[in-house]
Design an enzyme around this catalytic site. Structure first.
Site, PDB file in Angstrom:
ATOM      1  N   LYS A  52      16.302  37.380  28.272  1.00 53.53           N
ATOM      2  CA  LYS A  52      18.461  37.808  28.460  1.00 53.53           C
ATOM      3  C   LYS A  52      19.460  37.059  27.783  1.00 53.53           C
ATOM      4  O   LYS A  52      20.289  37.328  27.018  1.00 53.53           O
ATOM      5  CB  LYS A  52      18.449  37.599  29.622  1.00 53.53           C
ATOM      6  CG  LYS A  52      17.653  37.705  30.186  1.00 53.53           C
ATOM      7  CD  LYS A  52      17.344  37.701  31.906  1.00 53.53           C
ATOM      8  CE  LYS A  52      16.820  38.549  32.849  1.00 53.53           C
ATOM      9  NZ  LYS A  52      16.087  37.313  34.319  1.00 53.53           N
ATOM     10  N   GLN A  96      18.179  32.799  38.390  1.00 55.34           N
ATOM     11  CA  GLN A  96      16.959  33.840  38.044  1.00 55.34           C
ATOM     12  C   GLN A  96      16.220  33.291  39.047  1.00 55.34           C
ATOM     13  O   GLN A  96      15.659  32.577  39.453  1.00 55.34           O
ATOM     14  CB  GLN A  96      17.028  33.079  36.671  1.00 55.34           C
ATOM     15  CG  GLN A  96      14.872  33.174  36.511  1.00 55.34           C
ATOM     16  CD  GLN A  96      15.107  35.005  36.043  1.00 55.34           C
ATOM     17  OE1 GLN A  96      16.028  35.596  35.134  1.00 55.34           O
ATOM     18  NE2 GLN A  96      14.187  35.851  36.440  1.00 55.34           N
ATOM     19  N   ASP A 119      23.365  41.768  38.791  1.00 57.38           N
ATOM     20  CA  ASP A 119      22.165  42.492  39.390  1.00 57.38           C
ATOM     21  C   ASP A 119      21.473  42.933  40.277  1.00 57.38           C
ATOM     22  O   ASP A 119      20.760  43.419  40.713  1.00 57.38           O
ATOM     23  CB  ASP A 119      21.305  40.885  40.503  1.00 57.38           C
ATOM     24  CG  ASP A 119      19.810  40.209  38.911  1.00 57.38           C
ATOM     25  OD1 ASP A 119      19.452  40.775  38.132  1.00 57.38           O
ATOM     26  OD2 ASP A 119      20.105  38.968  39.278  1.00 57.38           O
TER      27      ASP A 119
END
Ligand code: NAP
Length: 281
Positions: A52, A96, A119
């Protein structure tokens, strides 16, 4: 059969995003920023976060990774999120997953400001997506959606069958395809006859976590099949779709690896840029 090349599509998307970031920098004299919080030393999470960060840098975003040990207290993480919520240089925050057991995932998700929730997991974004309002959309289903649209730009009236009803994949996928005027059936572990459902589909999205569940004779000739699954098996990584069988039948199919996976990270960058744009006047 069209082999849907997710690597190529993701590279094209990153290229577009890079141009967009250059334009935003020229206009606002600043660039979108993505901050990732990584807790613990789980190897897959470390690899995802590294990828990422690399991709974020490649398109010109400001990127930062904050690392905590497994033993970090929940309140330390929540305080950090609150600090990032008020930091104007941070457009998007991602924690995460999975988290260590002593940290409440829902609390973490709900502490992230919805406008920085790259997200798309915050209940406000989930609600906005299902109400058809502007929202962050979870990255994996967004990637699937973009791949489907590459094969078939007009989805009006198509019959879509989603296999799996997770908050991460199946449910947001359903909302995205409903918005495109598909007739959507969402299936799960209690569905009576999954093969019969799939045989009705113009589009199948499989997000289950069972290796090669979707078989060749479950798929019509003109069906677009998107395989979200990532399953470690004796023969390596395979998806939720039996690639060898389904590739003989389907109109289009994503491979695993090289299909949905690369699009997920590219969509995270896209979401970060969208969050940035929504906060500029
Ligand atoms: P999940 O939360 O475990 O959900 C799995 C879903 O599949 C559940 O809704 C479950 O039904 C359903 N299911 C289980 N057995 C079934 C069966 N026999 N027939 C029909 N449905 C069945 O999984 P997830 O997080 O959505 O992940 C799914 C897969 O995608 C995994 O392989 C994961 O590694 C992969 N993944 C890939 C990416 C990527 O970037 N490519 C990203 C995320 C996840 P119930 O609700 O009834 O239990």
């Amino acid at each position: 059969m069209i082999l849907i090349d997710g690597k190529k599509a993701a590279a094209e998307l990153r290229q577009e995003l890079k141009h967009e970031v250059t334009g935003l920098k020229a206009k606002y004299n600043k660039v979108p920023g993505l901050t990732v919080i990584l807790i613990g030393d789980l190897t897959p999470s470390q690899i995802y976060v590294r990828n990422k960060e690399k991709s974020a840098n490649e398109v010109g975003l400001k990127s930062e990774v904050i690392k905590y040990p497994d033993s970090v207290e929940e309140k330390t993480v929540l305080e950090k999120i609150k600090e990032l919520n008020t930091d104007e240089t941070v457009s998007g925050i991602l924690v995460q997953l999975p988290l260590p057991k002593h940290i409440n995932k829902q609390k973490v998700i709900e502490t992230i400001l919805p406008s920085k929730d790259v997200d798309g997991f915050h209940p406000m974004n989930v609600g906005n997506l299902s109400s058809g309002y502007e929202s962050s959309v979870p990255c994996t289903p967004l990637g699937c959606y973009l791949l489907i649209k590459k094969v078939e730009p007009n989805l009006n009236g198509k019959k879509a069958v989603i296999v799996g009803r997770s908050n991460l994949n199946g449910k947001p996928m359903t909302q995205l395809l409903l918005k495109e005027n598909c007739t959507v059936t969402i299936t799960h572990s209690k569905t009576k006859d999954l093969k019969a459902e799939c045989l009705e589909a113009d589009i199948i999205v499989a997000a289950v976590g069972i290796p090669e569940l979707v078989k060749g004779d479950w798929v019509k000739k003109d069906t677009i099949v998107i395989d979200v699954g990532i399953n470690k098996t004796d023969k390596g990584i395979v998806g939720d779709v039996d690639f060898d069988e389904v590739s003989k039948n389907a109109k289009a199919l994503t491979p695993v690896p090289g299909g949905v996976g690369p699009m997920t990270i590219a969509c995270l960058l896209k979401n970060t840029i969208e969050c940035f744009k929504r906060t500029q006047i």
